[in-house]
Scaffold this active site. Structure first.
Site, mmCIF file in Angstrom:
data_model
loop_
_atom_site.group_PDB
_atom_site.id
_atom_site.type_symbol
_atom_site.label_atom_id
_atom_site.label_comp_id
_atom_site.label_asym_id
_atom_site.label_seq_id
_atom_site.Cartn_x
_atom_site.Cartn_y
_atom_site.Cartn_z
ATOM 1 N N HIS A 1 -12.570 24.872 82.227
ATOM 2 C CA HIS A 1 -13.894 24.302 82.517
ATOM 3 C C HIS A 1 -14.277 24.548 83.972
ATOM 4 O O HIS A 1 -13.427 24.739 84.846
ATOM 5 C CB HIS A 1 -13.911 22.805 82.197
ATOM 6 C CG HIS A 1 -13.179 21.968 83.190
ATOM 7 N ND1 HIS A 1 -13.790 21.435 84.302
ATOM 8 C CD2 HIS A 1 -11.890 21.560 83.248
ATOM 9 C CE1 HIS A 1 -12.914 20.739 85.003
ATOM 10 N NE2 HIS A 1 -11.753 20.802 84.386
ATOM 11 N N THR B 1 -11.314 29.319 73.824
ATOM 12 C CA THR B 1 -11.497 30.485 74.689
ATOM 13 C C THR B 1 -10.511 31.581 74.336
ATOM 14 O O THR B 1 -10.863 32.770 74.326
ATOM 15 C CB THR B 1 -11.320 30.064 76.155
ATOM 16 O OG1 THR B 1 -12.347 29.112 76.489
ATOM 17 C CG2 THR B 1 -11.406 31.253 77.099
ATOM 18 N N HIS C 1 -15.762 29.782 78.445
ATOM 19 C CA HIS C 1 -14.724 28.794 78.701
ATOM 20 C C HIS C 1 -14.816 27.638 77.723
ATOM 21 O O HIS C 1 -15.821 27.439 77.040
ATOM 22 C CB HIS C 1 -14.854 28.253 80.133
ATOM 23 C CG HIS C 1 -16.028 27.333 80.316
ATOM 24 N ND1 HIS C 1 -15.947 25.968 80.138
ATOM 25 C CD2 HIS C 1 -17.329 27.578 80.646
ATOM 26 C CE1 HIS C 1 -17.124 25.419 80.354
ATOM 27 N NE2 HIS C 1 -17.990 26.373 80.661
ATOM 28 N N CYS C 2 -13.728 26.848 77.678
ATOM 29 C CA CYS C 2 -13.747 25.545 77.023
ATOM 30 C C CYS C 2 -13.205 24.551 78.044
ATOM 31 O O CYS C 2 -13.585 24.627 79.213
ATOM 32 C CB CYS C 2 -12.980 25.564 75.704
ATOM 33 S SG CYS C 2 -11.314 26.253 75.784
ATOM 34 N N THR C 3 -12.322 23.645 77.663
ATOM 35 C CA THR C 3 -11.789 22.709 78.649
ATOM 36 C C THR C 3 -10.613 23.313 79.412
ATOM 37 O O THR C 3 -10.614 23.367 80.635
ATOM 38 C CB THR C 3 -11.375 21.389 77.980
ATOM 39 O OG1 THR C 3 -12.556 20.717 77.523
ATOM 40 C CG2 THR C 3 -10.651 20.466 78.952
#
Length: 248
Positions: free
Chosen positions: A41, A154, A146-148
């Site tokens: 993130h 991702t 992106h993700c977290t």
């Protein structure tokens, strides 16, 4: 195998940030550098980090986080348009349901839960991942997705993109597993849980991605059919994506 040259240390306020360019496909063509980046993130970027993204020409961030995730850790980066491609973190919801029942999964059960999460990516979110590839095609300026943690949603997105570009599986797994070296775990985001469970949830294992590939083969007739079928990528779109992101 030719690996990307941009290291995870390029950003102080994010980890697992890297250029997916530099790999070669089965025809010997190289994935273009400086066009597509993957990350965790982007909510903790420093002023220098923002300047670095701007220097790379990144104009879009493709965000796979779910609603609660991006609400808890929002960001706004000057000159970068955030594109929402929400995929809810179902593994967390399943884990919370088990905990509510007083059940602590074993390591093997947690691995199985992660495998099922990746099968869900394949079957429930094909359209979202298709939108991801189409956005790369429609917006040929440099982008970051992106993700977290930049590892599961991702990681699968990166695997799909590299597959679409004709990169071999061994190289795709290499890129995927780099997360275990480059992601800096953050308890504030990860939450609390049994140590053996959290270790599985916040790392990647070959078995996770293999479960997705096996599901693509078993339920969708292989990667080519999956890209053109469930993901909705037309043959001409795939050819154009390859033209944009592969060095001639």
């Amino acid at each position: 195998m030719t690996s990307p040259t941009i290291a995870s240390s390029i950003l102080q306020g994010a980890s697992n940030f890297r250029d997916i360019g530099g790999y070669r496909n089965t025809d010997g063509r190289q994935v273009r550098r400086g066009q597509v980046f993957r990350s965790d993130h982007l909510a903790g970027l420093t002023t220098d980090d923002v300047a670095r993204l701007q220097s790379l020409g990144i104009a879009h961030s493709l965000d796979f986080r779910g609603v609660a995730e991006y609400t808890a850790t929002p960001y706004a980066i000057a000159g970068v348009q955030r594109v929402e491609l929400a995929i809810e973190p179902t593994v967390i919801a399943r884990m919370q349901a088990l905990v509510a029942q007083g059940i602590v999964p074993t390591t093997d059960e947690t691995v199985d839960l992660m495998r099922e999460t990746y099968r869900d990516f394949v079957n429930r979110y094909a359209d979202t991942f298709g939108q991801f590839l189409k956005h790369l095609l429609e917006q040929p300026t440099p982008q970051v997705f992106h993700c977290t943690a930049g590892k599961d949603r991702t990681g699968f997105a990166a695997a799909l993109l590299l597959s679409a570009l004709g990169v071999e599986r061994a190289t795709i797994f290499h890129d995927y597993l780099l997360t275990n070296q480059r992601y800096r775990r953050d308890p504030r985001i990860e939450g609390k849980g049994a140590a053996h469970v959290m270790k599985v949830l916040w790392q990647v294992q070959p078995e996770f991605l293999q479960a997705a590939f096996d599901e693509v083969d078993a339920q969708h007739g292989g990667m080519s059919d999956y890209l053109h079928g469930a993901m909705g990528l037309k043959p001409q779109e795939l050819a154009e994506l390859q033209r944009l992101l592969l060095v001639p």
